[in-house]
Motif scaffolding. Structure first.
Motif, short mmCIF file in Angstrom:
data_model
loop_
_atom_site.label_atom_id
_atom_site.label_comp_id
_atom_site.label_asym_id
_atom_site.label_seq_id
_atom_site.Cartn_x
_atom_site.Cartn_y
_atom_site.Cartn_z
N TYR A 124 0.84 -1.19 0.00
CA TYR A 124 0.00 0.00 0.00
C TYR A 124 0.88 1.24 0.00
O TYR A 124 1.76 1.38 0.85
CB TYR A 124 -0.91 0.03 1.23
CG TYR A 124 -2.13 -0.84 1.10
CD1 TYR A 124 -3.30 -0.33 0.55
CD2 TYR A 124 -2.10 -2.16 1.51
CE1 TYR A 124 -4.43 -1.12 0.43
CE2 TYR A 124 -3.23 -2.96 1.39
CZ TYR A 124 -4.39 -2.43 0.85
OH TYR A 124 -5.49 -3.22 0.73
N ASP A 148 -7.69 -0.01 -4.45
CA ASP A 148 -8.47 -0.63 -3.39
C ASP A 148 -9.23 0.49 -2.71
O ASP A 148 -8.76 1.10 -1.75
CB ASP A 148 -7.53 -1.35 -2.41
CG ASP A 148 -8.27 -2.01 -1.26
OD1 ASP A 148 -9.48 -2.28 -1.41
OD2 ASP A 148 -7.64 -2.26 -0.22
N ARG A 151 -7.38 3.77 -1.90
CA ARG A 151 -5.96 3.50 -1.68
C ARG A 151 -5.37 2.75 -2.87
O ARG A 151 -6.02 1.91 -3.47
CB ARG A 151 -5.77 2.66 -0.41
CG ARG A 151 -6.34 3.33 0.82
CD ARG A 151 -6.14 2.54 2.06
NE ARG A 151 -6.84 1.25 2.01
CZ ARG A 151 -6.91 0.42 3.02
NH1 ARG A 151 -6.33 0.71 4.15
NH2 ARG A 151 -7.56 -0.71 2.91
N ILE A 153 -2.45 0.20 -4.36
CA ILE A 153 -1.54 -0.88 -4.01
C ILE A 153 -0.55 -1.02 -5.16
O ILE A 153 -0.95 -1.20 -6.31
CB ILE A 153 -2.29 -2.21 -3.82
CG1 ILE A 153 -3.37 -2.07 -2.76
CG2 ILE A 153 -1.31 -3.32 -3.50
CD1 ILE A 153 -4.31 -3.26 -2.69
#
Length: 163
Positions: A124, A148, A151, A153
């Motif tokens: 992340y 995600d 966020r 990744i």
């Protein structure tokens, strides 16, 4: 014998893994938005990428003497032959400084024994300390990114050199 070692662990180690997960509750809250449940440790044993079998899944305990300091979930030959993909790489916060580097070095040694030529991870972007750690270990972004929610990744990889 070295004080730090990796050992394959199984479902008979669920209680120790659950205790580790509870010590790492802040990680689970950050990653999942929820807390550690009584089924958290068990879920480690049942999650597999599509097309992989349990013979490809390796779960290691990282120990100092006889104390479980961390757990590593790894899938061998994924997404291709000779690549190891890390699912979970979790070290108890009280051991994080020495634990992460030592655990990774032991994992890399195991990978070399398995003839793995590349290790792949998902990291992340918001976890700056972890991103810095993986970069210090020699991992580079592959250019792949997964969203995600809000966020990102990053997929990172490291080629292993045989001596």
């Amino acid at each position: 014998m070295d004080r730090h070692f990796l050992k394959g662990i199984g479902e008979d180690d669920l209680r120790a893994i659950q205790t580790l997960f509870e010590a790492c509750k802040d990680y689970f809250i950050l990653m999942t938005g929820g807390s550690v449940t009584s089924a958290s440790a068990h879920s480690l044993y049942i999650q597999l990428p599509e097309g992989k079998s349990y013979k490809d899944k390796h779960i290691f305990g990282f120990y100092e003497d006889s104390e479980l300091m961390g757990v590593i979930d790894a899938i061998l030959n994924y997404p291709d032959d000779r690549t190891l993909t890390l699912g979970l790489f979790l070290v108890d916060p009280k051991y994080k400084v020495i634990g992460m580097k030592n655990a990774y070095k032991l994992l890399e040694r195991w990978c070399m024994d398995q003839k793995v030529s590349k290790i792949r991870i998902s990291a992340y972007e918001i976890l700056e300390d972890e991103m810095k750690f993986w970069q210090e270990m020699g991992f580079q972004p592959t250019g792949q990114k997964i969203e995600d929610g809000d966020r990102a990744i990053l997929i990172m990889a490291k080629s292993l050199q045989r001596s």
